[in-house]
Scaffold this motif. Structure first.
Motif, PDB file in Angstrom:
ATOM      1  N   THR A 286     -51.577  56.165   0.813  1.00  0.00           N
ATOM      2  CA  THR A 286     -52.406  55.671  -0.319  1.00  0.00           C
ATOM      3  C   THR A 286     -52.376  57.005  -1.175  1.00  0.00           C
ATOM      4  OG1 THR A 286     -54.669  56.621   0.549  1.00  0.00           O
ATOM      5  CG2 THR A 286     -54.207  54.262   0.733  1.00  0.00           C
ATOM      6  N   ALA A 287     -51.952  57.893  -0.809  1.00  0.00           N
ATOM      7  CA  ALA A 287     -51.719  59.142  -1.760  1.00  0.00           C
ATOM      8  C   ALA A 287     -50.234  59.265  -2.494  1.00  0.00           C
ATOM      9  CB  ALA A 287     -51.438  60.558  -0.788  1.00  0.00           C
ATOM     10  N   LEU A 288     -49.613  58.452  -2.380  1.00  0.00           N
ATOM     11  CA  LEU A 288     -48.198  58.374  -2.943  1.00  0.00           C
ATOM     12  C   LEU A 288     -48.517  57.553  -4.315  1.00  0.00           C
ATOM     13  CD1 LEU A 288     -45.249  57.521  -0.567  1.00  0.00           C
ATOM     14  CD2 LEU A 288     -46.080  59.647  -1.565  1.00  0.00           C
ATOM     15  N   PHE A 289     -47.866  58.336  -5.414  1.00  0.00           N
ATOM     16  CA  PHE A 289     -47.642  57.496  -6.759  1.00  0.00           C
ATOM     17  C   PHE A 289     -46.448  57.279  -7.168  1.00  0.00           C
ATOM     18  CE2 PHE A 289     -47.747  57.714 -11.370  1.00  0.00           C
ATOM     19  CZ  PHE A 289     -48.853  56.832 -11.664  1.00  0.00           C
ATOM     20  N   HIS A 290     -46.082  55.785  -7.414  1.00  0.00           N
ATOM     21  CA  HIS A 290     -44.700  55.443  -7.953  1.00  0.00           C
ATOM     22  C   HIS A 290     -44.821  55.209  -9.208  1.00  0.00           C
ATOM     23  CE1 HIS A 290     -43.855  55.187  -3.448  1.00  0.00           C
ATOM     24  NE2 HIS A 290     -44.830  54.619  -3.305  1.00  0.00           N
ATOM     25  N   GLU A 291     -43.606  56.103  -9.848  1.00  0.00           N
ATOM     26  CA  GLU A 291     -43.514  55.426 -11.224  1.00  0.00           C
ATOM     27  C   GLU A 291     -41.984  55.926 -11.610  1.00  0.00           C
ATOM     28  OE1 GLU A 291     -45.414  56.999 -15.655  1.00  0.00           O
ATOM     29  OE2 GLU A 291     -45.294  58.530 -13.683  1.00  0.00           O
ATOM     30  N   LYS A 292     -41.517  54.928 -12.151  1.00  0.00           N
ATOM     31  CA  LYS A 292     -40.135  54.870 -12.593  1.00  0.00           C
ATOM     32  C   LYS A 292     -39.115  55.045 -11.349  1.00  0.00           C
ATOM     33  CE  LYS A 292     -41.031  56.265 -17.215  1.00  0.00           C
ATOM     34  NZ  LYS A 292     -40.544  57.211 -18.436  1.00  0.00           N
ATOM     35  N   GLY A 293     -39.436  54.573 -10.108  1.00  0.00           N
ATOM     36  CA  GLY A 293     -38.547  54.859  -9.155  1.00  0.00           C
ATOM     37  C   GLY A 293     -38.634  56.089  -8.255  1.00  0.00           C
ATOM     38  N   ALA A 294     -39.572  56.856  -8.631  1.00  0.00           N
ATOM     39  CA  ALA A 294     -39.710  58.111  -8.170  1.00  0.00           C
ATOM     40  C   ALA A 294     -41.102  58.284  -7.566  1.00  0.00           C
ATOM     41  CB  ALA A 294     -39.691  59.401  -9.189  1.00  0.00           C
ATOM     42  N   SER A 295     -41.312  58.946  -6.424  1.00  0.00           N
ATOM     43  CA  SER A 295     -42.544  58.920  -5.699  1.00  0.00           C
ATOM     44  C   SER A 295     -43.262  60.606  -5.873  1.00  0.00           C
ATOM     45  CB  SER A 295     -42.329  59.069  -4.249  1.00  0.00           C
ATOM     46  OG  SER A 295     -41.706  57.901  -3.769  1.00  0.00           O
ATOM     47  N   SER A 296     -44.357  60.563  -6.353  1.00  0.00           N
ATOM     48  CA  SER A 296     -44.926  61.869  -6.505  1.00  0.00           C
ATOM     49  C   SER A 296     -46.503  61.784  -5.933  1.00  0.00           C
ATOM     50  CB  SER A 296     -45.327  61.953  -8.004  1.00  0.00           C
ATOM     51  OG  SER A 296     -44.118  61.814  -8.868  1.00  0.00           O
ATOM     52  N   VAL A 297     -47.042  62.860  -5.927  1.00  0.00           N
ATOM     53  CA  VAL A 297     -48.457  63.017  -5.498  1.00  0.00           C
ATOM     54  C   VAL A 297     -49.372  63.949  -6.603  1.00  0.00           C
ATOM     55  CG1 VAL A 297     -47.909  62.987  -3.061  1.00  0.00           C
ATOM     56  CG2 VAL A 297     -48.091  64.974  -4.014  1.00  0.00           C
ATOM     57  N   TRP A 298     -50.345  63.565  -6.481  1.00  0.00           N
ATOM     58  CA  TRP A 298     -51.480  64.422  -7.591  1.00  0.00           C
ATOM     59  C   TRP A 298     -51.911  65.659  -6.654  1.00  0.00           C
ATOM     60  CZ3 TRP A 298     -51.437  63.387 -12.556  1.00  0.00           C
ATOM     61  CH2 TRP A 298     -51.286  61.856 -12.715  1.00  0.00           C
ATOM     62  N   VAL A 299     -51.667  66.839  -7.154  1.00  0.00           N
ATOM     63  CA  VAL A 299     -52.280  67.929  -6.489  1.00  0.00           C
ATOM     64  C   VAL A 299     -53.443  68.500  -7.399  1.00  0.00           C
ATOM     65  CG1 VAL A 299     -51.677  70.412  -5.851  1.00  0.00           C
ATOM     66  CG2 VAL A 299     -49.881  68.530  -5.687  1.00  0.00           C
ATOM     67  N   VAL A 300     -54.251  68.962  -6.742  1.00  0.00           N
ATOM     68  CA  VAL A 300     -55.701  69.509  -7.259  1.00  0.00           C
ATOM     69  C   VAL A 300     -55.617  70.943  -7.357  1.00  0.00           C
ATOM     70  CG1 VAL A 300     -58.126  69.472  -7.505  1.00  0.00           C
ATOM     71  CG2 VAL A 300     -56.879  67.289  -6.665  1.00  0.00           C
ATOM     72  N   GLU A 301     -55.715  71.650  -8.507  1.00  0.00           N
ATOM     73  CA  GLU A 301     -55.812  72.927  -8.455  1.00  0.00           C
ATOM     74  C   GLU A 301     -56.903  73.340  -9.712  1.00  0.00           C
ATOM     75  OE1 GLU A 301     -51.954  74.461  -9.871  1.00  0.00           O
ATOM     76  OE2 GLU A 301     -51.024  74.195  -8.043  1.00  0.00           O
ATOM     77  N   ASN A 302     -57.873  73.848  -9.288  1.00  0.00           N
ATOM     78  CA  ASN A 302     -59.043  74.558 -10.096  1.00  0.00           C
ATOM     79  C   ASN A 302     -59.824  73.364 -10.782  1.00  0.00           C
ATOM     80  OD1 ASN A 302     -58.425  77.220  -9.592  1.00  0.00           O
ATOM     81  ND2 ASN A 302     -56.985  77.308 -11.289  1.00  0.00           N
ATOM     82  N   PRO A 309     -43.586  65.714  -8.234  1.00  0.00           N
ATOM     83  CA  PRO A 309     -42.467  64.874  -7.386  1.00  0.00           C
ATOM     84  C   PRO A 309     -42.417  65.320  -5.928  1.00  0.00           C
ATOM     85  CG  PRO A 309     -41.816  65.606  -9.426  1.00  0.00           C
ATOM     86  CD  PRO A 309     -42.950  66.599  -9.122  1.00  0.00           C
ATOM     87  N   VAL A 310     -42.171  64.329  -5.110  1.00  0.00           N
ATOM     88  CA  VAL A 310     -42.080  64.654  -3.670  1.00  0.00           C
ATOM     89  C   VAL A 310     -40.915  63.992  -3.116  1.00  0.00           C
ATOM     90  CG1 VAL A 310     -44.352  65.372  -3.109  1.00  0.00           C
ATOM     91  CG2 VAL A 310     -43.679  63.001  -2.873  1.00  0.00           C
ATOM     92  N   THR A 311     -40.365  64.229  -1.985  1.00  0.00           N
ATOM     93  CA  THR A 311     -39.253  63.631  -1.351  1.00  0.00           C
ATOM     94  C   THR A 311     -39.965  63.102   0.122  1.00  0.00           C
ATOM     95  OG1 THR A 311     -37.832  65.072  -2.180  1.00  0.00           O
ATOM     96  CG2 THR A 311     -36.966  63.892  -0.047  1.00  0.00           C
ATOM     97  N   VAL A 312     -39.708  61.761   0.423  1.00  0.00           N
ATOM     98  CA  VAL A 312     -40.303  61.271   1.361  1.00  0.00           C
ATOM     99  C   VAL A 312     -39.228  61.038   2.624  1.00  0.00           C
ATOM    100  CG1 VAL A 312     -41.348  58.882   2.337  1.00  0.00           C
ATOM    101  CG2 VAL A 312     -41.740  59.749   0.031  1.00  0.00           C
ATOM    102  N   ALA A 313     -39.597  61.702   3.862  1.00  0.00           N
ATOM    103  CA  ALA A 313     -38.709  61.892   4.748  1.00  0.00           C
ATOM    104  C   ALA A 313     -38.909  60.502   5.874  1.00  0.00           C
ATOM    105  CB  ALA A 313     -38.981  63.034   5.603  1.00  0.00           C
ATOM    106  N   LEU A 322     -43.658  64.028   4.315  1.00  0.00           N
ATOM    107  CA  LEU A 322     -42.933  64.717   2.997  1.00  0.00           C
ATOM    108  C   LEU A 322     -41.974  65.705   3.575  1.00  0.00           C
ATOM    109  CD1 LEU A 322     -46.127  64.619   0.772  1.00  0.00           C
ATOM    110  CD2 LEU A 322     -44.492  62.837   0.951  1.00  0.00           C
ATOM    111  N   ALA A 323     -40.732  65.481   3.028  1.00  0.00           N
ATOM    112  CA  ALA A 323     -39.890  66.834   3.099  1.00  0.00           C
ATOM    113  C   ALA A 323     -39.788  67.834   2.419  1.00  0.00           C
ATOM    114  CB  ALA A 323     -38.331  66.082   3.200  1.00  0.00           C
ATOM    115  N   SER A 324     -40.171  67.560   0.935  1.00  0.00           N
ATOM    116  CA  SER A 324     -40.291  68.707  -0.033  1.00  0.00           C
ATOM    117  C   SER A 324     -41.442  68.266  -1.109  1.00  0.00           C
ATOM    118  CB  SER A 324     -38.869  68.873  -0.469  1.00  0.00           C
ATOM    119  OG  SER A 324     -38.389  67.895  -1.210  1.00  0.00           O
ATOM    120  N   GLY A 325     -41.466  69.153  -1.880  1.00  0.00           N
ATOM    121  CA  GLY A 325     -42.191  69.042  -3.088  1.00  0.00           C
ATOM    122  C   GLY A 325     -43.874  69.597  -2.897  1.00  0.00           C
ATOM    123  N   VAL A 326     -44.226  69.568  -1.680  1.00  0.00           N
ATOM    124  CA  VAL A 326     -45.633  70.267  -1.573  1.00  0.00           C
ATOM    125  C   VAL A 326     -45.589  71.148  -0.344  1.00  0.00           C
ATOM    126  CG1 VAL A 326     -46.806  68.155  -2.297  1.00  0.00           C
ATOM    127  CG2 VAL A 326     -46.111  68.283  -0.057  1.00  0.00           C
TER     128      VAL A 326
END
Length: 355
Positions: A286-302, A309-313, A322-326
């Motif tokens: 449920t943490a993945l956000f898909h938009e225009k064929g790309a996968s991302s996550v929402w990172v909370v800062e302050n 954007p992240v890479t799904v392994a 997740l292989a990269s991005g976070v």
């Protein structure tokens, strides 16, 4: 004068009213703190200690039970008598078969003597070859009758011996389903004997974890009665079909004989664990956000979210690797990802460490 008064009242009311304050849009979300781990599988299932071999014994002949020599929990040895049938009818059948054998032997002996006499007469040419051949045939037929009667007698002797039900293994009696005076048919199970020196734990595994768990070699077993002690186990058998009631697949895990405290029927916990070559970061699907064929996550800062954007392994059960991005330590939104926008202020309802 009367026309000016309403205008003055309207002006006074307008001067007294204040502009509405703007409320800041803060979205409530759920989030987790990312944590890298090399643990690939860490599952536990409760089950029951059972005997690997349990024999359900029954008489090989039918009859009336006249004696029961064991109770549930009795320790028995191989060859020990468990129950007995009334042997009277079986002994009568055995006596009848013996009498038939004796009659056949008498006829055989007479036919043999006749054959010898006619052989002597043939050497003196007192009888023809045809008569001698008939005597030889009569002797062979009598001998075959004797062999048939011998087989029948041996069969009836075995039947008489089947009036006693004996244990086929060393073990303990787990159930008794017939009592003295009861008439049972041949093959009906009346006593169950479990082999106590080979035990295993039987568990039910959900269908989505069968293929993953059957390959794991690091298996440990601990008793509910002694949770501080664990012993290595080994998957012996995996059922090819699901249980019709629970819809789970049966795993049988062998436990060593050193676990002497494991008694039949006890509750045990089977632990499966495995590790990856490199630490991994996992997030819920449920943490993945898909938009225009790309996968991302929402990172909370302050208290503000940004789309990363992240890479799904790959997948790991209900989680995504997740292989990269976070990186470890970042806070990632796990619920409410489709109502956020970059720069959105959020209120975290629950921040938990990722598994």
């Amino acid at each position: 004068m009367t026309q000016i008064t309403p205008l003055i009242l309207a002006a006074l009311l307008a001067a007294c009213s204040k502009p509405a304050e703007k409320t800041e849009d803060i979205r409530p979300v759920r989030a987790i703190v990312l944590k890298s781990s090399d643990v690939d599988v860490d599952d536990q299932f409760s089950g029951e200690v059972r005997a690997r071999v349990e024999s359900r014994l029954g008489f090989r002949v039918g009859g009336k039970i006249v004696s029961r020599k064991v109770d549930v929990g009795t320790t028995v040895k191989r060859g020990q008598v468990l129950m007995q049938l009334d042997p009277q009818d079986l002994k009568l059948s055995q006596a009848q078969a013996l009498a038939s054998l004796r009659a056949a032997e008498t006829n055989r002996d007479f036919a043999r003597a006749e054959l010898k006499r006619y052989q002597d007469l043939k050497t003196q040419n007192f009888v023809s070859q045809t008569v001698l051949d008939s005597k030889e045939s009569a002797y062979k037929a009598a001998q075959a009758t004797v062999e048939s009667a011998q087989a029948a007698y041996r069969g009836q002797s075995n039947q008489a011996g089947y009036s006693s039900l004996v244990a086929d293994i060393d073990g303990v009696v787990t159930s008794v389903t017939a009592e003295v005076g009861q008439v049972v048919a041949a093959g009906t199970p009346v006593v169950s004997v479990a082999k106590t020196n080979e035990k295993e734990v039987v568990i039910g595994v959900p269908e989505n974890q069968v293929d993953k768990l059957r390959k794991i070699e690091d298996v440990k077993v601990r008793l509910w009665a002694d949770p501080q002690r664990s012993v290595p186990g080994k998957i012996r058998e995996v059922s090819p079909i699901a249980d019709p009631a629970t819809r789970t697949y049966t795993f049988k895990v062998t436990i060593p004989q050193t676990l002497a405290d494991a008694k039949l029927g006890m509750t045990a916990v089977v632990e499966f664990s495995s590790k990856t070559a490199q630490p991994q970061i996992k997030v819920p699907l449920t943490a993945l956000f898909h938009e225009k064929g790309a996968s991302s996550v929402w990172v909370v800062e302050n208290g503000i979210v940004k789309l990363v954007p992240v890479t799904v392994a790959g997948a790991a059960g209900n989680d995504i690797v997740l292989a990269s991005g976070v990186r470890e330590g970042q806070t990632v939104v796990t619920a409410g990802v489709h109502v956020l926008k970059p720069g959105q202020k959020v209120k975290i309802l629950g921040a938990e460490a990722a598994k």
